[in-house]
Design an enzyme around this catalytic site. Structure first.
Site, short mmCIF file in Angstrom:
data_model
loop_
_atom_site.label_atom_id
_atom_site.label_comp_id
_atom_site.label_asym_id
_atom_site.label_seq_id
_atom_site.Cartn_x
_atom_site.Cartn_y
_atom_site.Cartn_z
N CYS A 250 6.56 -7.26 7.50
CA CYS A 250 7.29 -6.78 8.20
C CYS A 250 8.00 -8.08 9.16
O CYS A 250 6.99 -8.70 9.65
CB CYS A 250 7.05 -5.46 9.27
SG CYS A 250 8.42 -4.85 9.98
N GLU B 134 0.74 -1.16 0.07
CA GLU B 134 -0.10 0.03 -0.01
C GLU B 134 0.89 1.29 -0.03
O GLU B 134 1.92 1.38 0.57
CB GLU B 134 -0.95 -0.05 1.31
CG GLU B 134 -1.95 -0.96 0.92
CD GLU B 134 -2.69 -1.44 2.39
OE1 GLU B 134 -3.87 -1.69 2.02
OE2 GLU B 134 -2.25 -1.70 3.31
N SER C 127 11.76 6.37 8.53
CA SER C 127 11.37 6.06 9.88
C SER C 127 11.76 4.55 10.07
O SER C 127 11.53 3.42 9.31
CB SER C 127 9.63 6.14 10.04
OG SER C 127 9.37 5.73 11.08
N ASN D 144 -4.20 4.23 15.86
CA ASN D 144 -5.08 3.95 14.98
C ASN D 144 -5.59 2.45 15.02
O ASN D 144 -4.67 1.49 15.25
CB ASN D 144 -4.61 4.15 13.50
CG ASN D 144 -4.39 5.86 13.08
OD1 ASN D 144 -5.19 6.51 13.77
ND2 ASN D 144 -3.26 5.75 12.80
N CYS E 75 5.91 -5.31 16.29
CA CYS E 75 5.31 -4.44 17.17
C CYS E 75 3.86 -4.76 17.45
O CYS E 75 3.01 -4.87 16.53
CB CYS E 75 5.69 -3.02 16.50
SG CYS E 75 7.44 -2.68 16.00
N CYS F 270 1.10 -2.62 15.76
CA CYS F 270 0.98 -2.33 14.32
C CYS F 270 0.37 -3.45 13.62
O CYS F 270 0.72 -4.80 13.69
CB CYS F 270 2.46 -2.20 13.77
SG CYS F 270 2.60 -2.02 12.15
N SER G 166 10.83 5.32 15.60
CA SER G 166 9.38 4.83 16.38
C SER G 166 9.67 4.55 17.85
O SER G 166 10.31 3.39 18.06
CB SER G 166 9.13 3.48 15.77
OG SER G 166 8.30 3.89 14.46
N PHE G 167 9.63 5.73 18.72
CA PHE G 167 10.12 5.39 19.99
C PHE G 167 8.90 4.65 20.88
O PHE G 167 9.40 3.49 21.31
CB PHE G 167 10.68 6.91 20.58
CG PHE G 167 11.55 6.64 21.81
CD1 PHE G 167 12.98 6.31 21.47
CD2 PHE G 167 11.32 6.94 23.05
CE1 PHE G 167 14.04 6.11 22.34
CE2 PHE G 167 12.35 6.88 24.01
CZ PHE G 167 13.44 6.51 23.82
N HIS G 168 8.09 5.35 21.22
CA HIS G 168 6.96 4.72 21.77
C HIS G 168 7.01 4.43 23.15
O HIS G 168 6.03 3.76 23.73
CB HIS G 168 6.40 3.67 20.77
CG HIS G 168 6.12 3.56 19.37
ND1 HIS G 168 5.55 4.93 18.93
CD2 HIS G 168 6.46 3.29 18.19
CE1 HIS G 168 5.47 5.00 17.55
NE2 HIS G 168 6.14 3.99 17.16
N CYS H 54 3.48 8.27 1.20
CA CYS H 54 3.95 7.46 2.28
C CYS H 54 4.53 6.11 1.68
O CYS H 54 3.25 5.55 1.11
CB CYS H 54 3.03 7.25 3.65
SG CYS H 54 3.36 6.13 4.62
N1 SAH Z 1 9.06 0.19 10.19
C1 SAH Z 1 9.14 1.44 10.43
C2 SAH Z 1 8.37 2.30 9.50
C3 SAH Z 1 6.83 2.00 9.14
S1 SAH Z 1 5.79 2.39 10.39
C4 SAH Z 1 8.98 2.07 11.86
O1 SAH Z 1 8.48 1.17 12.55
O2 SAH Z 1 9.37 3.28 11.98
C5 SAH Z 1 5.33 3.92 10.49
C6 SAH Z 1 4.98 4.68 11.69
O3 SAH Z 1 3.68 4.10 12.17
C7 SAH Z 1 5.82 4.22 12.94
O4 SAH Z 1 5.97 5.23 13.86
C8 SAH Z 1 4.85 3.05 13.46
O5 SAH Z 1 5.46 2.84 14.96
C9 SAH Z 1 3.50 3.80 13.40
N2 SAH Z 1 2.41 2.92 13.69
C10 SAH Z 1 2.24 1.62 13.51
N3 SAH Z 1 1.26 1.14 13.75
C11 SAH Z 1 0.55 2.33 14.54
C12 SAH Z 1 -0.86 2.40 14.72
N4 SAH Z 1 -1.59 1.24 14.97
N5 SAH Z 1 -1.45 3.64 15.02
C13 SAH Z 1 -0.73 4.66 14.97
N6 SAH Z 1 0.73 4.58 14.46
C14 SAH Z 1 1.32 3.51 14.20
FE1 SF4 Z 2 7.34 -3.34 11.20
FE2 SF4 Z 2 7.17 -0.74 11.95
FE3 SF4 Z 2 5.02 -2.09 12.01
FE4 SF4 Z 2 7.11 -2.26 13.72
S1 SF4 Z 2 5.80 -0.61 13.44
S2 SF4 Z 2 5.88 -3.99 12.96
S3 SF4 Z 2 8.66 -2.12 12.48
S4 SF4 Z 2 6.27 -1.79 10.35
#
Ligand code: SAH
Ligand code: SF4
Length: 396
Positions: A136, A116, A227, A328, A140, A143, A249-251, A129
């Site tokens: 992946c 996508e 990212s 989200n 995480c 995600c 992606s610190f979180h 984007c």
């Molecule tokens: N793999 C890379 C890039 C893709 S994710 C990474 O993890 O950085 C892009 C961004 O979307 C990241 O910051 C990720 O943590 C965030 N993300 C993933 N799932 C999400 C969700 N359900 N709601 C909000 N942000 C999310």
């Molecule tokens: Fe992969 Fe980024 Fe999603 Fe983590 S947040 S599962 S690294 S796409």
């Protein structure tokens, strides 16, 4: 996947082998690679550099897809190119347009996989984007892409091809002779779609070099943001070899919580990550690093978390902005989005400490195009790895 499963980079190797007689795609080759294939096809070594320049401009500056339109090349040379090569980008399978103007494309790549791509128009810019992998390998827990088992790296051609596809759809290739339009519909690229870009480093680098090339798509490296979830050894390489902006992606603010949310933390923990980030701005001659922080109710959104986050950034003296992302939701997601009041309170603590703390506006939610909601239809069809290997010509 069990919580203690090893972090793996086990992805299928592509590009697939070209069957005898199949034409080679020129899209995604570096200049050096294009030179090699042109020489192999009979171009004189002395002329190769010039031919690369000409073909390069047709493909990346003018968006031309057929050799016959390359009018500064002799007809027999064009015929030779058409016989040996193609100019191919991923095929658009479907396009959805959100109420807010966000466009989500599903594109098909070799082997029948789908990824996508999301276009987000804003007042003063337009951001694309793009995805770097199908699925992946990381998991995480918040995600959607991370729940997708099927993974393969995209080729450089498939990565830059997403940008070319979007320019096609936006009607944004320049017209020869027309005045140069300085306001671009597609002005920024973020590598925030599906996949971990630093686990597909070479292809991402080659594609972004094409995006930045002054004779091509001509996007400044400051308009490209990569990212990563924190592949620490590749962060220094990103500074050196790509030089784009970095988002992380610190979180989470403790290793205990980050181990769960972003399991790559078990391999490289918070301090190791911060150390790599601290070196980035100088090495890449860029500005602030964007800390992405997804707001999960009751998990990582307390006042203490906000203070700890600031302490981490200050401890390592990192020029930073903190992008708060309202979570989200996706079907079956194990978390809830923090309330607006909580997000605002969190943002305020960060702001008071002297850092920008924008709350990311959720875009394209009605079409499941928002961050972390991407997951391809290929996965929903659940093909077996064997089947895909066979289709890609890798099977025995
Ligand atoms: N793999 C890379 C890039 C893709 S994710 C990474 O993890 O950085 C892009 C961004 O979307 C990241 O910051 C990720 O943590 C965030 N993300 C993933 N799932 C999400 C969700 N359900 N709601 C909000 N942000 C999310
Ligand atoms: Fe992969 Fe980024 Fe999603 Fe983590 S947040 S599962 S690294 S796409």
């Amino acid at each position: 996947m069990p919580a203690d499963a090893p972090i793996t980079q086990d992805v299928m190797t592509i590009p697939r082998k070209l069957p005898e007689g199949e034409k080679k795609n020129l899209v995604g080759l570096t200049r050096a690679q294009m030179r090699d294939v042109l020489i192999e096809a009979g171009t004189k070594e002395k002329q190769a550099k010039m031919r690369v320049g000409q073909i390069w401009q047709w493909i990346y500056q003018w968006g031309v897809r057929d050799f016959d339109s390359m009018t500064n090349l002799a007809k027999p040379y064009r015929a030779m190119l058409a016989e040996k090569f193609v100019i191919e980008i991923p095929e658009v399978v479907s396009k959805q347009v959100s109420e807010d103007g966000t466009r989500k494309y599903l594109v098909r790549i070799a082997g029948g996989h789908e990824v996508e791509v999301v276009y987000i128009p804003e007042e003063d810019r337009g951001t694309l984007c793009i995805s770097s992998q199908v699925g992946c390998t990381l998991t995480c827990s918040f995600c959607h892409t991370g729940t997708q088992k099927l993974v393969r790296n995209l080729t450089a051609g498939e990565i830059i091809g997403q940008v070319m596809m979007a320019r096609d759809d936006l009607g944004e290739w320049p017209v020869p002779g027309a005045p140069k339009d300085e306001t671009r519909l597609l002005s920024n690229i973020v590598l925030m779609g599906m996949g971990e870009p630093l686990y597909n480093f070479d292809n991402v680098r080659d594609a972004m070099k094409i995006a930045m090339d002054p004779e091509g798509i001509q996007l400044s490296r400051r308009r490209i943001t990569l990212s990563t979830s924190g592949v620490v050894p590749e962060i220094a390489r990103t500074a050196e070899e790509i030089g784009c902006l970095l988002a992380i992606s610190f979180h989470a603010t403790t290793n205990e919580t980050r181990d769960v949310l972003v399991p790559i933390n078990k391999r490289w923990n918070i301090d190791e990550l911060l150390e790599a980030l601290a070196a980035y701005p100088k090495a890449s001659n860029s500005e602030r690093i964007t800390f992405e922080y997804v707001m999960l109710a009751g998990v990582n959104d307390s006042d203490e978390d906000a203070h700890r986050l600031i302490d981490h950034i200050k401890r390592f003296n990192i020029p930073a902005k903190i992008n708060l992302i309202p979570f989200n939701e996706w079907p079956g997601a194990p978390y809830k989005r923090s309330s607006n009041n909580r997000i605002r309170a969190f943002a305020n603590i960060i702001y008071q400490a002297g850092y920008a703390s924008p709350i990311r506006k959720t875009r394209g939610e009605d079409i499941m195009a928002a961050c972390g909601q991407l997951k391809s239809a290929t996965e929903r069809a659940r093909k077996s790895r064997k089947q895909i290997e066979a289709e890609a010509g890798l099977g025995s």
